[in-house]
Design an enzyme around this catalytic site. Structure first.
Site, PDB file in Angstrom:
ATOM      1  CE  LYS A 150      46.969  67.692  38.559  1.00 29.27           C
ATOM      2  NZ  LYS A 150      46.511  67.601  37.211  1.00 29.27           N
ATOM      3  N   GLY A 182      47.874  63.292  27.996  1.00 26.74           N
ATOM      4  CA  GLY A 182      47.234  63.333  26.685  1.00 26.74           C
ATOM      5  C   GLY A 182      47.604  62.194  25.760  1.00 26.74           C
ATOM      6  CB  ALA A 205      48.745  62.415  33.202  1.00 32.19           C
ATOM      7  N   GLY A 206      47.372  60.208  31.234  1.00 29.05           N
ATOM      8  CA  GLY A 206      47.706  59.062  30.391  1.00 29.05           C
ATOM      9  C   GLY A 206      46.620  58.010  30.256  1.00 29.05           C
ATOM     10  CG  ASN A 226      41.050  67.195  30.308  1.00 25.63           C
ATOM     11  OD1 ASN A 226      41.621  68.261  30.321  1.00 25.63           O
ATOM     12  ND2 ASN A 226      39.888  67.072  29.693  1.00 25.63           N
ATOM     13  CB  THR A 227      43.232  63.523  26.879  1.00 24.75           C
ATOM     14  OG1 THR A 227      44.051  64.594  27.355  1.00 24.75           O
ATOM     15  CG2 THR A 227      43.289  63.485  25.367  1.00 24.75           C
TER      16      THR A 227
HETATM   17  C1  LIG Z   1      48.943  66.643  35.019  1.00 21.51           C
HETATM   18  C2  LIG Z   1      47.912  66.988  34.083  1.00 21.51           C
HETATM   19  O1  LIG Z   1      47.947  68.014  33.454  1.00 21.51           O
HETATM   20  C3  LIG Z   1      46.823  66.051  33.966  1.00 21.51           C
HETATM   21  O2  LIG Z   1      45.974  66.232  35.059  1.00 21.51           O
HETATM   22  C4  LIG Z   1      45.982  66.197  32.753  1.00 21.51           C
HETATM   23  O3  LIG Z   1      45.126  67.261  32.909  1.00 21.51           O
HETATM   24  C5  LIG Z   1      45.182  64.960  32.550  1.00 21.51           C
HETATM   25  O4  LIG Z   1      45.892  64.116  31.775  1.00 21.51           O
HETATM   26  P1  LIG Z   1      45.145  63.358  30.593  1.00 21.51           P
HETATM   27  O5  LIG Z   1      44.614  64.421  29.692  1.00 21.51           O
HETATM   28  O6  LIG Z   1      46.183  62.494  29.975  1.00 21.51           O
HETATM   29  O7  LIG Z   1      44.024  62.592  31.230  1.00 21.51           O
END
Ligand SMILES: CC(=O)[C@@H](O)[C@H](O)COP(=O)(O)O
Length: 269
Positions: free
Chosen positions: A111, A172, A198-199, A220-221
Site C-alpha cells: 500500500k 484519524g 481513512a476518515g 484503523n483509528t
Molecule cells: C492512509 C492511511 O494512513 C490510512 O490507511 C490510515 O491508516 C487509516 O485511516 P484512519 O485511521 O482514519 O482509519
C-alpha cells in the site's frame, strides 16, 4: 410458497485484488492499539483478511530483540499489507516498500501512501503518481491511498496500480465520508477495486461507503480508538457486510413524495 422453498441468496463473491480473492471487504490497520494482544483480538473480531502495517513504525522483524507484530497477526493467517505511512516523497516510499519486500520474502502486494504535510496528512498526488509508476515497473502490486479526485484516480489506474483508495476524510479524523459524489464518480469509472481509506468514524460510515458501491473499506483509528475496540471491530465487520448486501440488493430511489405501504388495489372495504 413454503418457507423451505425460498431461493437461497447468492453469497458475495468476495474482494479480488491482484488476482487473489478475499472473503472480507474490511481491511484494517495495525496502529494505535494499547498492545499487541489488543491488536490480535481486534483484528480477529474484525474478520479482516488483510492487515496493513507501517513499515517505518512497526517491528516486523527489523529488530529481532523486540516483540514482532507478526506474532500477533501471523502471515500464515493474514495477508500483510506493508504501507509507507510517514513518507513524504516518492523516493522514501519506494525505498520503504523495497525494504518491506526484503523483510517479507518477496511479498508483492503493498500500500503506497505519500503524504503532503503533517497537518492534513493529505496525499501528495504528484509524488504518489511518481512512486506508483516506479513501483509498478518494479513488479509490485500497488494499492494506493489517494485524493478523492476522479482524474487522479484514473491516472493511477492507467499507470497499472491494482486498487485505488480515496480518503473519506482526513486520516484519524473520524469525520466519515465528506464527498460521496466524488467517490461515486471514481467508482463509476474504475475497472480496478475502489476502497475507501481513512476518515471512517463509525459503523454507518463504513456501511455508506459500501452502499455507494465501494469494493472495500480500510480503517484503523475508528477501531483502535474506540472505547471498546473489539466491539467496534465487530460492528465494522457487520457494517461492511450490511452495506455490501444493500448495494447488491439495490436501494429504492429517493423521492420527495409519500407512497402507501399497503396498496389500495383489491381492498376489501
Ligand atoms: C492512509 C492511511 O494512513 C490510512 O490507511 C490510515 O491508516 C487509516 O485511516 P484512519 O485511521 O482514519 O482509519
Amino acid at each position: 410458497m413454503n418457507m423451505n422453498d425460498a431461493p437461497a441468496l447468492t453469497a458475495d463473491a468476495g474482494l479480488t485484488i491482484a488476482g487473489k480473492t478475499y472473503n472480507s471487504r474490511l481491511l484494517v490497520g495495525s496502529g494505535k492499539y494499547k498492545d499487541l494482544d489488543e491488536t490480535r483480538l481486534a483484528t480477529e473480531a474484525s474478520g479482516a483478511d488483510i492487515i496493513t502495517v507501517a513499515i517505518r513504525r512497526v517491528n516486523i522483524g527489523q529488530d529481532p530483540n523486540a516483540p514482532s507484530l507478526l506474532d500477533a497477526v501471523p502471515p500464515s493467517r493474514y495477508t500483510i499489507l506493508p504501507n509507507t505511512a510517514g513518507c513524504y516523497n516518492a523516493e522514501d516510499a519506494v525505498y520503504t516498500l523495497q525494504l518491506a519486500r526484503e523483510l517479507l520474502n518477496g511479498h508483492k502486494l503493498v500500500k503506497l501512501e505519500v503524504l503532503g504535510d503533517e497537518k492534513t496528512l493529505f496525499p501528495n498526488m504528484p509524488e504518489t503518481l511518481k512512486a506508483a509508476e516506479t513501483l509498478v515497473k518494479d513488479g509490485f502490486d500497488v494499492m494506493v491511498y489517494c485524493s478523492d479526485d476522479p482524474i487522479q484516480a484514473r491516472m493511477l489506474e492507467d499507470i497499472g496500480v491494482v486498487a485505488v483508495m480515496p480518503l473519506a476524510s482526513l486520516i484519524g479524523s473520524g469525520m466519515g465520508i465528506l464527498n460521496p459524489w466524488n467517490l461515486s464518480l471514481i467508482i463509476e469509472q474504475s475497472k480496478i477495486p475502489v476502497l475507501v481509506d481513512a476518515g471512517v468514524g463509525t459503523a454507518s460510515d463504513a456501511a455508506i461507503a459500501m452502499e455507494l458501491g465501494c469494493d472495500g473499506v480500510l480503517m484503523n483509528t475508528a477501531i483502535a480508538g474506540a472505547r471498546d475496540p473489539l466491539r467496534m471491530a465487530r460492528a465494522m465487520k457487520l457494517a461492511v457486510e450490511a452495506g455490501r448486501e444493500a448495494f447488491l440488493a439495490g436501494r429504492i430511489p429517493k423521492r420527495f413524495a409519500a407512497s402507501p405501504s399497503s396498496p389500495m388495489a383489491g381492498r376489501v372495504v
